[in-house]
Scaffold this motif. Structure first.
Motif: not given
Length: 563
Positions: A264-283
């Motif tokens: 989830s977004h819980r960890n703001v330093i590293r989460n799986q969303a960052m890995n999958i959606y790295w191009n998402d500018s908001t994340i």
């Protein structure tokens, strides 16, 4: 005259038959006494949840039909554990049969020089030709092996390069390939078996997949695998309950936004969303800004309906990518087994399968490994050898990865050397019986405090069949308070260089196998915990795992041992 000729004929026939009998008997004896080949197969981060035979929530998906068949033709271990759930220390323990402070490998920068590559050296003494193909990751040349074709460090999923033996010094002899690493590594192993070994000698072959290590780059042919399937989710993905302690949650949950990389977004330093959606500018913006925020400034984390929906989407993408990599491993296992069977090698080959550690697949909203929680600490492990191991057998005997080398040496007809700290479990494989004096617990230690933005605090502990006790001491293995201290920031990639609170966690695994309820403060377990601490102290001394060389850590242990 005719009678004489008949007599001579029958005598010659008898002599010929006797010679044939001797010859046949000699062949049978040779066949019976020939040492078994050994193939040790290891996948990177293939956790027990990702199998059918371990009965997890994912078993209904049938993710590993070929591996399940292999497992059911031999013995399955339910309590196989890693000494440190991170790649290099695990591999060092396997190749040396030794713990971290004995073999010198506590983190990803550790290396094993050829003279300390004990497992292939011991196998060579027993008359085996030795080879390793795939992931190595122990930095020095694997020169103790007769043959190698290994990935540089972590290696690439697609079109991987390999380091091989050649005229130039290590690591300059490189070959380039085209294709997916799981296929290419299997191609290389088959090529070795077909063309590069001496068929008159037994072989010891280590076949190491890169998959399913993150970022789970699967072969394109698996794009539609599980595409319309809902992947079962762990309950603890959404509800942490009384899991953990102040060491990983902080006072009033003040550390939950930075400790333990999340789905989830819980960890703001590293989460799986960052890995999958790295191009998402908001994340991406959220990730960059997180580095400059102090933990007490984080808003308390809550999993509301919208976040739950979002987390489920990320989890589904995460698991499908992972399981597609697993599918590639499983299919290539079939290729290897089919070749062994076609060539008449299968029955006289001991086949070992394992992962280099476990992996968190969303349990407690965690990704990656490193933790002492079972999903991370527990290794898949099974062995097939019809001549000595009963099909369909299973054991709950506790083993750890320092025991692998001594066991394979004894299976090869040798004796485990005294410098190895692990113990052979050959008798368990062959009898199915756990000896009365067999180890009742295993020791674990994770050294890389807050490394790689996964932000796992340093900790150690003991695991028995019934209980688990963990102590988080929350400091680097070098003293960062010392202005002269040096440590590898570049490798570890730390954003936060502070210590974390020390704390204990205790789990009753018979009542709470999912580790949802930390019972350390429950007075009912006072005597059990006291006994575990006593065992833990003794194990640390027996295994050369004390903190005598790290007084800044020992001080924390002394101050909080009786908390």
């Amino acid at each position: 005259m005719k009678n004489i000729q008949l007599t001579i004929h029958f005598r010659l026939l008898a002599i010929f038959s006797f010679v044939q009998f001797l010859s046949c008997g000699e062949k049978q004896t040779k066949q019976i006494t020939q040492k078994p080949n050994i193939i040790y197969i290891m996948s990177d981060d293939h956790t027990t949840q990702g199998f059918g035979v371990y009965g997890s929530r994912l078993a209904s998906l049938n993710p590993t039909p070929n591996l399940d068949k292999l497992a059911n033709e031999g013995m399955i271990f339910d309590n196989a554990f890693v000494n440190n759930a991170i790649c290099v220390p695990s591999r060092a323990a396997i190749i040396t049969g030794q713990r971290a402070q004995t073999n010198g490998v506590v983190d990803l920068e550790g290396a094993i020089a050829p003279e300390n590559q004990f497992l292939p050296k011991e196998m060579s003494k027993l008359g085996y030709q030795t080879a390793i193909v795939g992931k190595w990751h122990l930095h020095h040349e694997p020169a103790a092996f007769d043959y190698y074709q290994v990935l540089p460090v972590q290696g690439k999923y697609f079109d991987p390069d390999f380091r091989i033996q050649g005229e130039k010094p290590w690591p300059e002899n490189v070959i380039k390939t085209k294709g997916h690493s799981s296929d290419i590594i299997t191609d290389a192993t088959l090529d070795y078996l077909k063309n590069k070994r001496d068929p008159s000698k037994p072989f010891f072959l280590m076949h190491h997949f890169k998959a399913p290590h993150d970022d789970f780059e699967y072969a394109p042919r698996y794009e539609n695998y599980l595409v319309d399937t809902f992947i079962p989710e762990p309950e603890s993905l959404y509800e942490i309950k009384n899991h953990g302690s102040e060491a990983i949650r902080g006072k009033n949950d003040s550390l939950t936004r930075i400790i333990g990389s999340s789905v989830s977004h819980r960890n703001v330093i590293r989460n799986q969303a960052m890995n999958i959606y790295w191009n998402d500018s908001t994340i991406y913006k959220q990730y960059r800004n997180a580095r400059d925020i102090k933990s007490e400034e984080y808003v308390k984390w809550e999993m509301d309906a919208a976040e739950k929906e979002y987390t489920s989407k990320v989890y589904q993408d995460y698991l499908k990518k992972y399981l597609r990599c697993v599918k590639g491993v499983d299919d290539n296992i079939k290729r290897l087994l089919d070749y062994l069977e076609a060539e008449g090698l299968l029955e006289n080959t001991i086949i070992v399968y394992t992962g280099d550690q476990g992996f968190m697949l969303g349990e407690h909203d965690y990704i990656d490994k490193r933790w002492m929680y079972d999903e991370s600490m527990r290794m898949p492990f099974f062995v097939r050898y019809p001549e000595k191991i009963n099909a369909g057998s299973r054991t709950d005997a506790i083993i750890n990865n320092t025991d692998f080398a001594p066991t394979m040496i004894e299976l090869a007809g040798g004796t485990a050397p005294e410098y190895m700290q692990g113990k052979s479990f050959k008798s368990i494989l062959e009898t199915g019986i756990e000896p009365a004096d067999w180890q009742k617990a295993t020791y674990y230690r994770y050294w890389m405090h807050l490394a790689h933005r996964h932000q796992n605090p340093a900790h150690f502990g003991i695991r028995t069949k019934e209980y688990k006790l963990i102590f988080y001491y929350g400091k680097y293995w070098v003293d960062t308070d010392d202005p002269n201290a040096e440590w590898n920031k570049k490798s570890w990639g730390n954003d936060f260089t502070h210590h974390t609170p020390p704390a204990w966690e205790f789990y009753d695994l018979t009542k709470d196998p999912k580790e949802m309820n930390n019972e350390y403060s429950n007075p009912e377990y006072k005597e059990v915990i006291a006994d575990l601490k006593k065992q833990l102290t003794q194990m640390r001394e027996d295994l050369n795992e004390t903190d005598a060389k790290y007084p800044h850590i020992q001080q924390v242990i002394d101050e909080h041992w009786n908390d």
